[in-house]
Design an enzyme around this catalytic site. Sequence first.
Site, PDB file in Angstrom:
ATOM      1  N   GLY A  43       0.779  -1.244   0.000  1.00  0.00           N
ATOM      2  CA  GLY A  43       0.000   0.000   0.000  1.00  0.00           C
ATOM      3  C   GLY A  43       0.802   1.282   0.000  1.00  0.00           C
ATOM      4  CD  GLU A  98       0.683   0.859   6.594  1.00  0.00           C
ATOM      5  OE1 GLU A  98       0.884   0.914   5.367  1.00  0.00           O
ATOM      6  OE2 GLU A  98       0.315  -0.174   7.172  1.00  0.00           O
ATOM      7  CG  ASP A 102      -9.604   0.705   9.275  1.00  0.00           C
ATOM      8  OD1 ASP A 102     -10.406   1.533   9.727  1.00  0.00           O
ATOM      9  OD2 ASP A 102      -9.981  -0.384   8.810  1.00  0.00           O
ATOM     10  CG  ASP A 158      -5.465  -3.396  -1.880  1.00  0.00           C
ATOM     11  OD1 ASP A 158      -5.136  -2.844  -0.816  1.00  0.00           O
ATOM     12  OD2 ASP A 158      -5.814  -4.583  -1.941  1.00  0.00           O
TER      13      ASP A 158
HETATM   14  P1  IMP Z   1      -5.489  -1.472  10.491  1.00  0.00           P
HETATM   15  O1  IMP Z   1      -4.612  -2.524  11.073  1.00  0.00           O
HETATM   16  O2  IMP Z   1      -6.939  -1.732  10.786  1.00  0.00           O
HETATM   17  O3  IMP Z   1      -5.094  -0.072  10.891  1.00  0.00           O
HETATM   18  O4  IMP Z   1      -5.424  -1.661   8.942  1.00  0.00           O
HETATM   19  C1  IMP Z   1      -4.496  -1.123   8.162  1.00  0.00           C
HETATM   20  C2  IMP Z   1      -4.522  -1.770   6.793  1.00  0.00           C
HETATM   21  O5  IMP Z   1      -5.865  -2.039   6.346  1.00  0.00           O
HETATM   22  C3  IMP Z   1      -3.938  -0.807   5.782  1.00  0.00           C
HETATM   23  O6  IMP Z   1      -2.561  -0.994   5.643  1.00  0.00           O
HETATM   24  C4  IMP Z   1      -4.715  -1.184   4.539  1.00  0.00           C
HETATM   25  O7  IMP Z   1      -4.081  -2.247   3.877  1.00  0.00           O
HETATM   26  C5  IMP Z   1      -6.049  -1.675   5.008  1.00  0.00           C
HETATM   27  N1  IMP Z   1      -7.098  -0.631   4.923  1.00  0.00           N
HETATM   28  C6  IMP Z   1      -7.778  -0.053   5.927  1.00  0.00           C
HETATM   29  N2  IMP Z   1      -8.659   0.851   5.489  1.00  0.00           N
HETATM   30  C7  IMP Z   1      -8.523   0.860   4.120  1.00  0.00           C
HETATM   31  C8  IMP Z   1      -9.170   1.600   3.068  1.00  0.00           C
HETATM   32  O8  IMP Z   1     -10.048   2.463   3.271  1.00  0.00           O
HETATM   33  N3  IMP Z   1      -8.750   1.313   1.816  1.00  0.00           N
HETATM   34  C9  IMP Z   1      -7.787   0.391   1.522  1.00  0.00           C
HETATM   35  N4  IMP Z   1      -7.166  -0.319   2.477  1.00  0.00           N
HETATM   36  C10 IMP Z   1      -7.530  -0.081   3.765  1.00  0.00           C
HETATM   37 MG    MG Z   2      -2.328  -2.572   3.227  1.00  0.00          MG
END
Ligand code: IMP
Ligand code: MG
Length: 178
Positions: A43, A98, A102, A158
């Site tokens: 990403g 990064e 999320d 993506d």
């Molecule tokens: P986290 O561990 O929930 O913070 O997730 C992070 C990962 O989820 C990121 O590196 C993305 O690969 C994916 N992700 C979270 N939200 C999105 C989005 O809106 N679009 C695309 N990928 C996302």
């Molecule tokens: Mg990702």
Amino acid sequence: MNSDIATVLFNEGTIEKKIRELGHQLSIDYEGKEPVVIGILNGAVVFMTDIIRNIRTSLTIDFLSLSSYGSGTKSSGIVKIRKDIDTNLENRHVIVIEDIVDTGLSLKYLLEYLNKHKPASLKTCILLDKPKAHKVDIHIDYKGFEIGNEFVVGYGLDFDEKYRNLPYIGILKKEIYS
Ligand code: IMP
Ligand code: MG
């Protein structure tokens, strides 16, 4: 691809301007420190290549790949390292690049992992942040934009490995993933 996008949130010009600002700040903060800039695959690839060309100090780069077990648009929080870094981080100034935070679970895991390598400092540079979605306390040192909980694609991000090559960031139409 374009017809799958409901709304464009940040166009090429807006992203470019933000990256120049972030690069300017990083150039000041890391002057003479020769940081290691670590991009999180896949990403962060587009963001990474743009941001490093806006940092006006000597640096090195490396990449790390995480796999998060889960499908579709929700992250599971279970993270593993798929490709490790090759650089010795001991006493180095590390900047993690990064695409998006999320829940924050991936970044939290990553920071704990990198801290074990005893870097001189460890900072985070994140293009997009979804503050309302955080499930853990995460400190973001350099941030591009804050967004709501909508699912976005483009500029490296993506859905099902697609849309990474869109030059802008947009909200994906719900019917594509639901
Ligand atoms: P986290 O561990 O929930 O913070 O997730 C992070 C990962 O989820 C990121 O590196 C993305 O690969 C994916 N992700 C979270 N939200 C999105 C989005 O809106 N679009 C695309 N990928 C996302
Ligand atoms: Mg990702």
